[in-house]
Design an enzyme around this catalytic site. Structure first.
Site, PDB file in Angstrom:
ATOM      1  N   ALA A 203       0.845  -1.192   0.000  1.00 27.64           N
ATOM      2  CA  ALA A 203       0.000   0.000   0.000  1.00 27.64           C
ATOM      3  C   ALA A 203       0.876   1.236   0.000  1.00 27.64           C
ATOM      4  O   ALA A 203       1.989   1.218   0.519  1.00 27.64           O
ATOM      5  CB  ALA A 203      -0.921  -0.002   1.223  1.00 27.64           C
ATOM      6  N   ALA A 204       0.339   2.302  -0.602  1.00 30.87           N
ATOM      7  CA  ALA A 204       1.108   3.534  -0.685  1.00 30.87           C
ATOM      8  C   ALA A 204       0.193   4.721  -0.452  1.00 30.87           C
ATOM      9  O   ALA A 204      -0.922   4.577   0.039  1.00 30.87           O
ATOM     10  CB  ALA A 204       1.799   3.623  -2.027  1.00 30.87           C
ATOM     11  N   SER A 205       0.677   5.911  -0.820  1.00 23.72           N
ATOM     12  CA  SER A 205      -0.002   7.136  -0.409  1.00 23.72           C
ATOM     13  C   SER A 205      -1.400   7.274  -0.993  1.00 23.72           C
ATOM     14  O   SER A 205      -2.318   7.697  -0.296  1.00 23.72           O
ATOM     15  CB  SER A 205       0.844   8.348  -0.798  1.00 23.72           C
ATOM     16  OG  SER A 205       1.122   8.334  -2.189  1.00 23.72           O
ATOM     17  N   LEU A 206      -1.571   6.922  -2.263  1.00 18.53           N
ATOM     18  CA  LEU A 206      -2.857   7.163  -2.913  1.00 18.53           C
ATOM     19  C   LEU A 206      -3.675   5.905  -3.138  1.00 18.53           C
ATOM     20  O   LEU A 206      -4.839   5.994  -3.528  1.00 18.53           O
ATOM     21  CB  LEU A 206      -2.641   7.858  -4.264  1.00 18.53           C
ATOM     22  CG  LEU A 206      -1.879   9.185  -4.240  1.00 18.53           C
ATOM     23  CD1 LEU A 206      -1.849   9.804  -5.630  1.00 18.53           C
ATOM     24  CD2 LEU A 206      -2.484  10.142  -3.228  1.00 18.53           C
ATOM     25  N   LYS A 224      -4.417  -1.712  -9.196  1.00 22.26           N
ATOM     26  CA  LYS A 224      -4.252  -0.606  -8.248  1.00 22.26           C
ATOM     27  C   LYS A 224      -5.612   0.000  -7.944  1.00 22.26           C
ATOM     28  O   LYS A 224      -6.357   0.369  -8.852  1.00 22.26           O
ATOM     29  CB  LYS A 224      -3.304   0.437  -8.826  1.00 22.26           C
ATOM     30  CG  LYS A 224      -3.049   1.610  -7.891  1.00 22.26           C
ATOM     31  CD  LYS A 224      -1.806   2.404  -8.284  1.00 22.26           C
ATOM     32  CE  LYS A 224      -1.955   3.114  -9.596  1.00 22.26           C
ATOM     33  NZ  LYS A 224      -0.803   4.012  -9.863  1.00 22.26           N
ATOM     34  N   ASP A 358       8.285  11.887 -11.237  1.00 23.55           N
ATOM     35  CA  ASP A 358       8.320  11.288  -9.897  1.00 23.55           C
ATOM     36  C   ASP A 358       9.150  10.008  -9.898  1.00 23.55           C
ATOM     37  O   ASP A 358       8.671   8.937  -9.534  1.00 23.55           O
ATOM     38  CB  ASP A 358       6.887  10.990  -9.444  1.00 23.55           C
ATOM     39  CG  ASP A 358       6.807  10.663  -7.951  1.00 23.55           C
ATOM     40  OD1 ASP A 358       7.716  11.075  -7.200  1.00 23.55           O
ATOM     41  OD2 ASP A 358       5.842   9.992  -7.542  1.00 23.55           O
TER      42      ASP A 358
END
Length: 690
Positions: A203-206, A224, A358
């Site tokens: 899991a990540a930020s968004l 995703k 990024d």
């Protein structure tokens, strides 16, 4: 254990084997995904290869995905202002939350410093900062991700802790994720996948990612899914940050850039990341532009299973670029992969202008077969066409210490309005770069140059465009990744071959003029600069000896090339004289002594009246020309036919006139040499002719 990485809302993720997941078999065939890939043919044309299905069907699938994402949010400062301007309590609560969290951390650091405990508590404070960023939400997670790639800013303990923000964030309930998939795609889960991991791979930020197998094809994919409530969280943060930017623009005079514009640009990019269909389109465009290189991999996108909040893409096995030990266990070298990333980034920034904004470690993977895989195409940006050439010219002017030209570059870069006088900026550039350029290009540190240039920018009315900040972010991240593997790595040294190649081969008028400025100074041709450019340019895999210097040759015979022709004629006479007389001297040295004695005014070592300085200069010029010819001949794609365009040009009337002037100049020089040799009285010391 196999390591698999995929992308989750701005961050690539470190996959782990999940117990309980339904086993999957090898895919029977590859279903449709990305549409086309452009590859140059040998004859220079572009072959368009259709993948998986025909063009029309793929475009229809993309159109359906776009329809599913029709209501995706876009960044609007006005909407945020109306929404949160009428909710002062919510704004105050979030402000206090941020101030208390970061303020308490800063207070602890001050106490540690006061009592001499900074080093002892460094690991503990790093973990606290990671938890604070995680607790404050996606906006601060992205800040932590950026810091995690900067070993020149953060101590190792902080780098290790903040790196966890790339792939080890708290998950949201699987039930919410699966419901989101069914709602967004309009199909039950079991009709889409034959298997899907029961919990997120990471899991990540968004968002968070699941590993699945498509039911209709058996293809292994990464799915995703966007975090619920993410728009509300980042919207409030950007409202507060923009308010801070307005305050800085109004009251902080030391900062001359438009801070609000920079914040708006960054916020716009983050909001684009929330639209997964847009990310899929970005990935397709990136693939078409840059995946023609065999060492670059870009995953396919599956449009039938993609919407605004769900993205289905090809699964990529690999290792994050900052995991040096794991990469080397696969027989790969981190620096080779970083160099591949730098070369690809230079193409992004300076050829097509469309670049990945990024590129943190989780978004760059080393695949088992040695490819560099790019992931997460939510945050992209573009370099204006005029600025691309100006950036290359700026680097050349910097290396050449041409500070007046550097200052003028800021007009093309859109740093200054045309009515601003750049003359006061020149001394400031000279003061900084004269010190910085005492090092060779291979020793220059990108961050040092950026910091020094930043100090200059703050003193004058510069307005730094938003794209420039993203370029700096991209290159500094790559340099930061390289520093993990080699503390002495310099991104400018790795980049210079690309700049040299472009300078030697690009017909762009701006770059052509920059090359002429570099090669000619005070009416003399600087052969050492040309030799260095060829040495560096040959290191670039796409360097073509056939294309080298062709732009200058075309200008030489153009109607407006008289000034250049005068310089070239003068230099051609010098070179021809050096080669002829150098060969004569070599022949003279091979003669018996009694033959040498028959030549008037000769010595035991030379047949002509020449000073040691003049003789040394002449032989050095001849040797430089020979070395340059050897460099061209030894190029991988050298073909004697490369001289054919030159011969064709020389057949033009203008070229014949030019040739006559060169022959006339040589004749005059040789006649002067002959008269000097015959008429001058022998002396103990030799002098040169002017």
């Amino acid at each position: 254990m196999t390591m698999s990485l995929v992308s989750a809302g701005g961050v690539s993720l470190f996959g782990r084997r999940q117990g309980g997941r339904v086993p999957v078999s090898r895919p029977r065939w590859r279903p449709r995904a990305a549409l086309v890939e452009a590859r140059p043919k040998a004859n220079g044309s572009v072959a368009v290869q259709l993948f998986r299905a025909d063009r029309a069907e793929d475009l229809q699938a993309e159109a359906r995905a776009m329809a599913r994402a029709a209501n995706a949010s876009v960044y609007s400062p006005e909407l945020l202002s109306r929404k949160y301007g009428s909710s002062p309590i919510q704004v105050l609560h979030r402000t206090l939350e941020i101030v208390v969290a970061l303020g308490s951390f800063a207070f602890k650091l001050l106490l540690d410093q006061r009592y001499g405990m900074l080093d002892q508590y460094k690991r503990k404070r790093a973990a606290e900062l990671r938890r604070i960023f995680t607790r404050l939400g996606p906006t601060f997670v992205k800040l932590g991700q950026g810091l995690s790639t900067r070993p020149d800013i953060c101590p190792p303990e902080y780098l290790e802790e903040l790196a966890q923000l790339q792939d080890a964030l708290p998950t949201f309930p699987d039930e919410d994720a699966f419901s989101c998939i069914e709602r967004e795609l309009g199909m039950p889960l079991d009709t889409i996948y034959s298997s899907i991991s029961p919990s997120p791979i990471a899991a990540a930020s968004l968002g968070q990612v699941y590993k699945a197998q498509l039911k209709y094809s058996g293809q292994i994919v990464a799915v995703k899914v966007q975090r619920p409530g993410i728009e509300e969280a980042i919207g409030l943060d950007f409202y507060l940050i923009r308010g801070l930017g307005l305050f800085i623009n109004k009251y902080v005079d030391i900062i001359t850039s438009d801070v609000v514009a920079l914040i708006d640009e960054f916020a716009r990019r983050v909001y684009q990341e929330l639209n997964y269909v847009q990310e899929g389109q970005n990935a397709r465009r990136f693939r078409m532009l840059y995946a023609d290189k065999k060492d670059i991999l870009v995953p396919d996108i599956f449009w039938d299973y993609t919407s605004g909040k769900v993205l289905t893409m090809e699964w990529v096995d690999g290792v994050k670029l900052n995991e040096q030990d794991a990469i080397e266990r696969q027989g790969l070298k981190v620096l080779d992969l970083v160099n591949t990333g730098i070369q690809c980034s230079l193409r992004q920034l300076l050829e097509y202008g469309y670049f990945h904004a990024d590129p943190h470690p989780g978004n760059l993977l080393a695949t088992p077969d040695g490819k560099l895989a790019f992931l997460d195409f939510g945050m992209m940006s573009e370099t204006p066409e005029e600025a691309r050439s100006a950036i290359i010219g700026h680097v050349v002017h910097m290396v050449n210490r041409d500070y007046e030209a550097m200052a003028r570059d800021y007009y093309a870069l859109d740093f200054l309005s045309p009515d601003v006088d750049v003359s006061p900026i020149v001394p400031a550039l000279r003061d900084f770069f004269d010190d910085a350029l005492n090092y060779t290009v291979s020793e220059l540190n990108f961050k040092t140059l950026v910091d020094g240039l930043g100090a200059v920018l703050y003193q004058y009315p510069f307005n730094v465009p938003a794209y420039y900040a993203l370029i700096l972010r991209s290159l500094t991240v790559l340099e930061g990744l390289a520093l993990y593997a080699d503390p002495n790595f310099k991104v400018l040294a790795a980049s210079y071959p690309y700049f040299a190649k472009r300078l030697l081969t690009d017909p762009n008028p701006y770059l052509r003029d920059a090359l002429i400025e570099l090669l000619f100074k005070d009416g003399r041709f600087r052969w050492n600069r040309l030799e260095n450019l060829l040495v560096q340019g040959r290191k670039d895999r796409d360097f073509s000896a056939k294309d080298a210097l062709q732009p200058v040759l075309k200008l030489l015979l153009a109607p407006d090339g008289e000034e250049l022709r005068t310089l070239v004629i003068k230099e051609a006479v010098r070179v021809t004289e050096a080669i002829m007389l150098g060969s004569l001297i070599d022949t003279y040295k091979s003669l018996p002594e009694f033959v040498r004695a028959l030549i008037p005014n000769s010595s035991t070592s030379r047949p002509l009246v020449l000073s040691d300085t003049e003789l040394g200069s002449m032989l050095e010029l001849r040797d430089q020309v020979y070395r340059i010819w050897v460099l061209l001949r030894s190029s991988e794609n050298f073909d004697p036919a490369l001289l054919q365009p030159i011969l064709q040009v020389l057949q033009q009337p203008e070229a014949r006139t030019l040739g006559g002037r060169v022959v006339g100049g040589i004749s005059q020089r040789l006649a002067a040499r002959l008269l000097q040799q015959v008429l001058r009285t022998p002396t103990t010391g030799f002098t040169s002719i002017s």
